[in-house]
Design a protein around this motif. Structure first.
Motif, PDB file in Angstrom:
ATOM      1  N   TYR A  71       0.845  -1.196   0.000  1.00 32.77           N
ATOM      2  CA  TYR A  71       0.000   0.000   0.000  1.00 32.77           C
ATOM      3  C   TYR A  71       0.884   1.251   0.000  1.00 32.77           C
ATOM      4  O   TYR A  71       1.901   1.299   0.719  1.00 32.77           O
ATOM      5  CB  TYR A  71      -0.887   0.048   1.251  1.00 32.77           C
ATOM      6  CG  TYR A  71      -1.995  -0.970   1.270  1.00 32.77           C
ATOM      7  CD1 TYR A  71      -2.951  -1.009   0.254  1.00 32.77           C
ATOM      8  CD2 TYR A  71      -2.098  -1.885   2.308  1.00 32.77           C
ATOM      9  CE1 TYR A  71      -3.978  -1.934   0.279  1.00 32.77           C
ATOM     10  CE2 TYR A  71      -3.126  -2.824   2.338  1.00 32.77           C
ATOM     11  CZ  TYR A  71      -4.057  -2.842   1.312  1.00 32.77           C
ATOM     12  OH  TYR A  71      -5.061  -3.761   1.336  1.00 32.77           O
ATOM     13  N   SER A  73       0.264   4.008   1.382  1.00 29.30           N
ATOM     14  CA  SER A  73       0.309   4.618   2.720  1.00 29.30           C
ATOM     15  C   SER A  73       1.407   3.974   3.575  1.00 29.30           C
ATOM     16  O   SER A  73       2.118   4.656   4.322  1.00 29.30           O
ATOM     17  CB  SER A  73      -1.051   4.480   3.406  1.00 29.30           C
ATOM     18  OG  SER A  73      -1.454   3.128   3.392  1.00 29.30           O
ATOM     19  N   LEU A  74       1.600   2.664   3.445  1.00 28.70           N
ATOM     20  CA  LEU A  74       2.653   1.990   4.207  1.00 28.70           C
ATOM     21  C   LEU A  74       4.028   2.381   3.671  1.00 28.70           C
ATOM     22  O   LEU A  74       4.957   2.658   4.441  1.00 28.70           O
ATOM     23  CB  LEU A  74       2.466   0.457   4.140  1.00 28.70           C
ATOM     24  CG  LEU A  74       3.592  -0.371   4.769  1.00 28.70           C
ATOM     25  CD1 LEU A  74       3.810  -0.011   6.242  1.00 28.70           C
ATOM     26  CD2 LEU A  74       3.305  -1.881   4.646  1.00 28.70           C
ATOM     27  N   ARG A  75       4.152   2.423   2.341  1.00 29.43           N
ATOM     28  CA  ARG A  75       5.460   2.774   1.762  1.00 29.43           C
ATOM     29  C   ARG A  75       5.824   4.219   2.114  1.00 29.43           C
ATOM     30  O   ARG A  75       6.992   4.536   2.325  1.00 29.43           O
ATOM     31  CB  ARG A  75       5.448   2.531   0.261  1.00 29.43           C
ATOM     32  CG  ARG A  75       5.391   1.014  -0.026  1.00 29.43           C
ATOM     33  CD  ARG A  75       4.698   0.724  -1.342  1.00 29.43           C
ATOM     34  NE  ARG A  75       5.531   1.010  -2.472  1.00 29.43           N
ATOM     35  CZ  ARG A  75       5.052   1.374  -3.674  1.00 29.43           C
ATOM     36  NH1 ARG A  75       3.742   1.527  -3.869  1.00 29.43           N
ATOM     37  NH2 ARG A  75       5.861   1.597  -4.667  1.00 29.43           N
ATOM     38  N   VAL A  97       7.371  -3.760  -0.299  1.00 29.80           N
ATOM     39  CA  VAL A  97       7.008  -4.514   0.911  1.00 29.80           C
ATOM     40  C   VAL A  97       6.803  -5.977   0.506  1.00 29.80           C
ATOM     41  O   VAL A  97       6.205  -6.262  -0.533  1.00 29.80           O
ATOM     42  CB  VAL A  97       5.702  -3.946   1.506  1.00 29.80           C
ATOM     43  CG1 VAL A  97       5.227  -4.774   2.689  1.00 29.80           C
ATOM     44  CG2 VAL A  97       5.901  -2.492   1.899  1.00 29.80           C
ATOM     45  N   GLN A 276      -0.237  -5.556   6.502  1.00 32.59           N
ATOM     46  CA  GLN A 276       0.323  -4.257   6.071  1.00 32.59           C
ATOM     47  C   GLN A 276      -0.282  -3.113   6.875  1.00 32.59           C
ATOM     48  O   GLN A 276       0.409  -2.158   7.246  1.00 32.59           O
ATOM     49  CB  GLN A 276       0.046  -4.025   4.588  1.00 32.59           C
ATOM     50  CG  GLN A 276       0.920  -4.845   3.671  1.00 32.59           C
ATOM     51  CD  GLN A 276       0.826  -4.346   2.239  1.00 32.59           C
ATOM     52  OE1 GLN A 276       1.075  -3.169   1.975  1.00 32.59           O
ATOM     53  NE2 GLN A 276       0.482  -5.227   1.331  1.00 32.59           N
ATOM     54  N   LYS A 277      -1.577  -3.209   7.138  1.00 31.77           N
ATOM     55  CA  LYS A 277      -2.234  -2.153   7.923  1.00 31.77           C
ATOM     56  C   LYS A 277      -1.677  -2.147   9.356  1.00 31.77           C
ATOM     57  O   LYS A 277      -1.524  -1.090   9.976  1.00 31.77           O
ATOM     58  CB  LYS A 277      -3.756  -2.361   7.928  1.00 31.77           C
ATOM     59  CG  LYS A 277      -4.382  -1.983   6.605  1.00 31.77           C
ATOM     60  CD  LYS A 277      -4.346  -0.462   6.444  1.00 31.77           C
ATOM     61  CE  LYS A 277      -4.417  -0.040   4.999  1.00 31.77           C
ATOM     62  NZ  LYS A 277      -4.121   1.392   4.814  1.00 31.77           N
ATOM     63  N   ALA A 279       1.360  -3.093  10.148  1.00 33.35           N
ATOM     64  CA  ALA A 279       2.731  -2.555  10.052  1.00 33.35           C
ATOM     65  C   ALA A 279       2.703  -1.031   9.951  1.00 33.35           C
ATOM     66  O   ALA A 279       3.554  -0.339  10.531  1.00 33.35           O
ATOM     67  CB  ALA A 279       3.445  -3.158   8.845  1.00 33.35           C
ATOM     68  N   GLU A 280       1.707  -0.517   9.240  1.00 35.19           N
ATOM     69  CA  GLU A 280       1.590   0.947   9.110  1.00 35.19           C
ATOM     70  C   GLU A 280       1.374   1.564  10.504  1.00 35.19           C
ATOM     71  O   GLU A 280       1.983   2.591  10.831  1.00 35.19           O
ATOM     72  CB  GLU A 280       0.409   1.259   8.188  1.00 35.19           C
ATOM     73  CG  GLU A 280       0.387   2.669   7.693  1.00 35.19           C
ATOM     74  CD  GLU A 280      -0.802   2.891   6.742  1.00 35.19           C
ATOM     75  OE1 GLU A 280      -1.098   2.011   5.905  1.00 35.19           O
ATOM     76  OE2 GLU A 280      -1.441   3.949   6.876  1.00 35.19           O
ATOM     77  N   TYR A 283       4.654   1.714  12.385  1.00 38.57           N
ATOM     78  CA  TYR A 283       5.560   2.806  12.002  1.00 38.57           C
ATOM     79  C   TYR A 283       5.038   4.189  12.361  1.00 38.57           C
ATOM     80  O   TYR A 283       5.827   5.099  12.610  1.00 38.57           O
ATOM     81  CB  TYR A 283       5.879   2.728  10.507  1.00 38.57           C
ATOM     82  CG  TYR A 283       6.838   1.602  10.183  1.00 38.57           C
ATOM     83  CD1 TYR A 283       8.083   1.527  10.818  1.00 38.57           C
ATOM     84  CD2 TYR A 283       6.509   0.599   9.276  1.00 38.57           C
ATOM     85  CE1 TYR A 283       8.964   0.491  10.552  1.00 38.57           C
ATOM     86  CE2 TYR A 283       7.384  -0.435   9.005  1.00 38.57           C
ATOM     87  CZ  TYR A 283       8.609  -0.485   9.650  1.00 38.57           C
ATOM     88  OH  TYR A 283       9.477  -1.519   9.396  1.00 38.57           O
TER      89      TYR A 283
END
Ligand code: PMP
Ligand code: GLU
Length: 398
Positions: A71, A73-75, A97, A276-277, A279-280, A283
């Motif tokens: 995503y 947003s994550l990157r 990712v 991924q959500k 992980a976001e 961070y």
């Protein structure tokens, strides 16, 4: 007729970290009280705010394929983390990712190594580096180090190992399996050598960045001489106690990021949407959980080092990061327990498991026979008991 396995997979070694851990779980299921210091993973639960983000992602229907590189947003969150914490500049488009740092590493090796290329690997090294290079038909070239140099390679060794065929250096600090952390000055000295060889790509595995007792972390990608050809690997497994969520990434020169994304698109697609959500949230959310876990690891480091140094014959360095102890055990090789002869560190690790009921990993799995690896990511009580058992089992050898 039984189907044949490809030569590629036949040539691959089994991951010894995972194998020892499975063996210890099996013994446990048979009723043996084994303490597992084999696999390296934080024993903490994932922090609550990260778990809640995953629950929200389920409720919000993040149930569709995610974009192959992750995503945006994550990157973006990772790009921001790299800028703030590591002073390195990677645009979100340079970040891919994947399914853990393990896949991120393997992606990069497959995307950059041609058959016959030489890949430099300072040893002792994490079990999977050599095998990933094998998968790419490259040749892993060990640059050995031992406890006497705190398991660090010198610039002269690096210089000597470089040939016309060298395409990659796989570097890891804080190190699995030794816990060694290179200082900025030591890194600069290695960078001075690498600066002379623009065709060498550097892969810097920074997964233990936050499990660091030096008070300092310098990313390889922050050296301007090599910044445009350094691939940074990191992820959430260790810093946020998220091993099972399987989120890691590479931050790379754009052409490598694109190649990795192409590979991943044919191979596994984007990593788990829910993870991924989570992980976001890791961070972008509060970071005190990272420091709390780091402090606990530091206390445990002090405990195991003190207890290991009380065991006669074990040679132990002072690991400055990660959560591993890598004692030299040669004083015990050649000894016996009844009919059982201990010739190698593999024999010793098996003896400690079967007679001492503590699971460790043979140093040979990391390219360093004569050592064993203990993961001290376990409770203080378990660690005390494990070190007592190891001391008793070793004292029984004659
Ligand atoms: N690099 C090193 C040095 C490791 O010890 C590990 C252990 N898991 C990894 C990469 C892979 O981490 P993960 O796939 O869980 O992100
Ligand atoms: N990196 C950890 C270890 O070395 C986890 C297991 C693995 O992926 O090898 O034990």
């Amino acid at each position: 007729m039984i189907p044949e396995i490809s030569q590629r997979i036949q040539a691959l070694a089994v991951s010894q970290t995972l194998a020892m851990s499975q063996r210890s779980s099996q013994l446990r299921s048979e009723g043996v009280d084994v303490i597992n210091l084999s696999v390296g993973e934080p024993d903490f639960f994932t922090p609550d705010h990260i778990k809640l983000a995953a629950i929200k992602a389920v409720d919000d229907n993040f149930s569709f394929y995610s974009p192959v590189p992750g995503y945006m947003s994550l990157r973006k969150a990772i790009s921001e983390k790299l800028r703030k914490e590591n002073s390195v500049s990677f645009a979100p488009e340079q970040i891919v990712v994947g399914n853990g740092a393990k896949q991120a590493l393997c992606n990069v090796v497959l995307a950059t190594v041609n058959p016959g290329d030489e890949v430099l690997i300072p040893t002792p090294a994490w079990v999977s580096y050599f095998e990933m290079v094998k998968l790419a038909d490259g040749t892993g070239v060990a640059i050995p180090s031992g406890i006497d140099t705190d398991f660090k390679i010198t610039p002269a060794q690096l210089q000597e190992a470089i040939t016309d065929k060298t395409s990659l250096l796989m570097f890891c600090s804080p190190s699995n399996p030794t816990g060694s952390v290179y200082t900025r000055e030591e890194l600069q000295a290695l960078v001075d050598v690498l600066a002379k060889y623009p065709r060498i790509t550097i892969v810097s595995d920074e997964i233990y960045e936050h499990i660091n007792y030096t008070g300092n972390f310098t990313s390889m990608a922050s050296f301007p001489e090599i910044a445009d050809r350094t691939v940074l690997i990191n992820g959430v497994s260790k810093a946020y106690a998220m091993t099972g969520w399987r989120i890691g990434y590479c931050a790379a020169p754009l052409n490598i990021a694109k190649a990795v994304s192409k590979l991943q698109g044919q191979y596994t697609s984007g990593a788990s949407s829910i993870a991924q959500k989570a992980a976001e949230a890791a961070y972008t959310g509060p970071q005190d959980c990272v420091e709390e876990m780091r402090k606990a690891f530091e206390r445990r480091r002090d405990l195991v080092v003190r207890m290991a140094r009380e065991i006669p014959g074990l040679k132990v360095n002072q690991p400055m990061g990660a959560f591993y102890l890598f004692p030299e055990v040669s004083a015990y090789l050649g000894k016996s327990y009844g009919d059982r002869k201990i010739e190698t560190s593999a024999d010793l690790a098996m003896y400690l498991l079967e007679e001492g009921h503590v699971a460790t990993v043979d140093g040979a799995a990391f390219g360093a026979p004569g050592y064993i690896r203990l993961s001290y990511a376990a409770s203080d009580d378990q660690l005390k008991e494990a070190m007592r058992r190891i001391a008793d089992a070793l004292a029984r050898l004659a």
